[in-house]
Design a protein around this motif. Structure first.
Motif, mmCIF file in Angstrom:
data_model
loop_
_atom_site.group_PDB
_atom_site.id
_atom_site.type_symbol
_atom_site.label_atom_id
_atom_site.label_comp_id
_atom_site.label_asym_id
_atom_site.label_seq_id
_atom_site.Cartn_x
_atom_site.Cartn_y
_atom_site.Cartn_z
ATOM 1 N N VAL A 120 0.837 -1.207 0.000
ATOM 2 C CA VAL A 120 0.000 0.000 0.000
ATOM 3 C C VAL A 120 0.867 1.251 0.000
ATOM 4 C CG1 VAL A 120 -1.591 1.330 1.454
ATOM 5 C CG2 VAL A 120 -2.027 -1.089 1.028
ATOM 6 N N GLU A 121 1.898 1.261 0.835
ATOM 7 C CA GLU A 121 2.768 2.438 0.898
ATOM 8 C C GLU A 121 3.488 2.660 -0.427
ATOM 9 O OE1 GLU A 121 6.411 4.169 3.601
ATOM 10 O OE2 GLU A 121 4.795 3.067 4.610
ATOM 11 N N ARG A 122 3.951 1.583 -1.035
ATOM 12 C CA ARG A 122 4.622 1.697 -2.339
ATOM 13 C C ARG A 122 3.665 2.311 -3.376
ATOM 14 N NH1 ARG A 122 5.470 -3.411 -3.180
ATOM 15 N NH2 ARG A 122 7.502 -3.479 -2.192
ATOM 16 N N THR A 158 12.279 -11.741 8.084
ATOM 17 C CA THR A 158 13.391 -10.829 7.806
ATOM 18 C C THR A 158 13.227 -10.199 6.427
ATOM 19 O OG1 THR A 158 14.899 -12.019 9.255
ATOM 20 C CG2 THR A 158 15.905 -10.657 7.544
ATOM 21 N N GLY A 159 12.890 -10.998 5.435
ATOM 22 C CA GLY A 159 12.699 -10.475 4.078
ATOM 23 C C GLY A 159 11.549 -9.495 3.999
ATOM 24 N N VAL A 160 10.451 -9.810 4.675
ATOM 25 C CA VAL A 160 9.280 -8.927 4.692
ATOM 26 C C VAL A 160 9.632 -7.595 5.357
ATOM 27 C CG1 VAL A 160 6.976 -8.670 5.719
ATOM 28 C CG2 VAL A 160 7.598 -10.790 4.562
ATOM 29 N N LEU A 161 10.342 -7.659 6.481
ATOM 30 C CA LEU A 161 10.733 -6.430 7.186
ATOM 31 C C LEU A 161 11.734 -5.614 6.373
ATOM 32 C CD1 LEU A 161 10.956 -7.849 10.801
ATOM 33 C CD2 LEU A 161 9.372 -6.066 10.005
ATOM 34 N N ASP A 162 12.668 -6.290 5.696
ATOM 35 C CA ASP A 162 13.630 -5.569 4.857
ATOM 36 C C ASP A 162 12.933 -4.853 3.706
ATOM 37 O OD1 ASP A 162 15.733 -6.371 6.466
ATOM 38 O OD2 ASP A 162 16.442 -7.937 5.086
ATOM 39 N N ALA A 163 11.974 -5.526 3.074
ATOM 40 C CA ALA A 163 11.221 -4.890 1.987
ATOM 41 C C ALA A 163 10.461 -3.672 2.501
ATOM 42 C CB ALA A 163 10.259 -5.897 1.353
ATOM 43 N N TYR A 164 9.877 -3.805 3.680
ATOM 44 C CA TYR A 164 9.147 -2.679 4.274
ATOM 45 C C TYR A 164 10.092 -1.520 4.571
ATOM 46 C CZ TYR A 164 5.836 -0.225 7.332
ATOM 47 O OH TYR A 164 5.012 0.700 7.911
ATOM 48 N N ALA A 165 11.275 -1.811 5.100
ATOM 49 C CA ALA A 165 12.243 -0.756 5.400
ATOM 50 C C ALA A 165 12.653 -0.013 4.121
ATOM 51 C CB ALA A 165 13.472 -1.338 6.103
ATOM 52 N N GLU A 166 12.856 -0.748 3.027
ATOM 53 C CA GLU A 166 13.226 -0.111 1.763
ATOM 54 C C GLU A 166 12.128 0.815 1.260
ATOM 55 O OE1 GLU A 166 14.490 -2.949 -1.194
ATOM 56 O OE2 GLU A 166 15.766 -3.985 0.267
ATOM 57 N N VAL A 167 10.893 0.348 1.303
ATOM 58 C CA VAL A 167 9.768 1.173 0.848
ATOM 59 C C VAL A 167 9.610 2.386 1.753
ATOM 60 C CG1 VAL A 167 7.244 1.222 0.616
ATOM 61 C CG2 VAL A 167 8.555 -0.661 -0.362
ATOM 62 N N ALA A 168 9.732 2.184 3.056
ATOM 63 C CA ALA A 168 9.608 3.301 4.003
ATOM 64 C C ALA A 168 10.690 4.351 3.749
ATOM 65 C CB ALA A 168 9.687 2.787 5.438
ATOM 66 N N ASP A 169 11.916 3.901 3.502
ATOM 67 C CA ASP A 169 13.003 4.849 3.210
ATOM 68 C C ASP A 169 12.682 5.676 1.969
ATOM 69 O OD1 ASP A 169 14.508 3.992 5.389
ATOM 70 O OD2 ASP A 169 15.887 2.772 4.190
ATOM 71 N N ARG A 170 12.202 5.009 0.911
ATOM 72 C CA ARG A 170 11.868 5.737 -0.329
ATOM 73 C C ARG A 170 10.721 6.720 -0.094
ATOM 74 N NH1 ARG A 170 12.812 0.666 -2.764
ATOM 75 N NH2 ARG A 170 10.596 0.283 -3.049
ATOM 76 N N THR A 171 9.717 6.284 0.666
ATOM 77 C CA THR A 171 8.598 7.186 0.963
ATOM 78 C C THR A 171 9.083 8.390 1.744
ATOM 79 O OG1 THR A 171 7.029 5.343 0.990
ATOM 80 C CG2 THR A 171 6.320 7.382 2.063
ATOM 81 N N ASP A 172 9.926 8.158 2.745
ATOM 82 C CA ASP A 172 10.445 9.264 3.554
ATOM 83 C C ASP A 172 11.239 10.255 2.710
ATOM 84 O OD1 ASP A 172 9.263 8.142 5.760
ATOM 85 O OD2 ASP A 172 11.138 7.451 6.678
ATOM 86 N N GLU A 173 12.073 9.723 1.818
ATOM 87 C CA GLU A 173 12.844 10.601 0.925
ATOM 88 C C GLU A 173 11.900 11.424 0.050
ATOM 89 O OE1 GLU A 173 15.513 7.994 -1.172
ATOM 90 O OE2 GLU A 173 16.537 7.438 0.694
ATOM 91 N N LEU A 174 10.857 10.797 -0.453
ATOM 92 C CA LEU A 174 9.880 11.500 -1.282
ATOM 93 C C LEU A 174 9.190 12.601 -0.488
ATOM 94 C CD1 LEU A 174 8.095 11.880 -3.822
ATOM 95 C CD2 LEU A 174 6.594 10.089 -2.871
#
Length: 186
Positions: free
Chosen positions: A69-71, A111-127
């Protein structure tokens, strides 16, 4: 989730430099993301996929859903409705694929699910930190739950994300408490 992974996840949640309303929105996003991630602490992959309540939800699936959803909403801020599906034209197969966002599938790890979430969150924050105008808006995609011809500003999208994450963090907290008695608060 190990303590080491939790520290890495928290490190990913570092907010970009922002001021004013941008900083306030990023702080609210970070707080709700923390509560959602916190429900996954010390869970095994198996526990992350368990559905111990009457619903079909699991902790790992909720994190996957929020990631998706965030992506999509971050894409909407930049590209408008073309970044999201036309919900009025989705097939049964499309809906089935979307339902997979709510489950841990074979081969997926917490771990994979949390890593994917962290990546999306970082991109959203940068945006969000880089947006020159939080009032810039886009027409909403076609969906039976959206008002026809409505437009949402970037601000409203971020507020929607905060509410979505908070709602699902609450769901995850109930599931976690049912699994092993652990709570996010209290």
């Amino acid at each position: 989730m190990t303590a080491e992974h939790q520290a890495t996840t928290e490190q990913h949640a570092t907010e970009p430099t922002a001021t004013g309303e941008h900083a306030d929105l990023l702080a609210a996003l970070a707080k709700q993301r923390h509560f959602l991630r916190f429900t996954a602490r010390d869970l095994t992959d198996e526990q992350a996929g368990e559905r111990p309540t009457a619903s079909e939800l699991c902790v790992g699936g909720l994190i996957k859903h929020v990631t998706s959803v965030e992506r999509a909403w971050a894409g909407f801020i930049v590209d408008g409705p073309s970044a999201m599906p036309d919900f009025t034209k989705m097939t049964e197969a499309d809906w089935a694929r979307r339902a997979d966002d709510f489950r841990m599938l074979p081969g997926e790890t917490l771990t994979g699910v949390l890593d994917a979430y962290a990546e999306v969150a970082d991109r959203t924050d940068e945006l969000v930190a880089s947006l020159p105008d939080l009032s810039a808006d886009q027409p909403l995609p076609k969906a039976p739950w959206f008002e026809a011809d409505a437009r949402w500003s970037a601000r409203r999208v971020v507020l929607h994300l905060i509410a979505e994450i908070a709602q699902h963090a609450g769901h995850a907290d109930i599931i976690r408490e049912t699994l092993d008695g652990a709570k996010s608060m209290g």
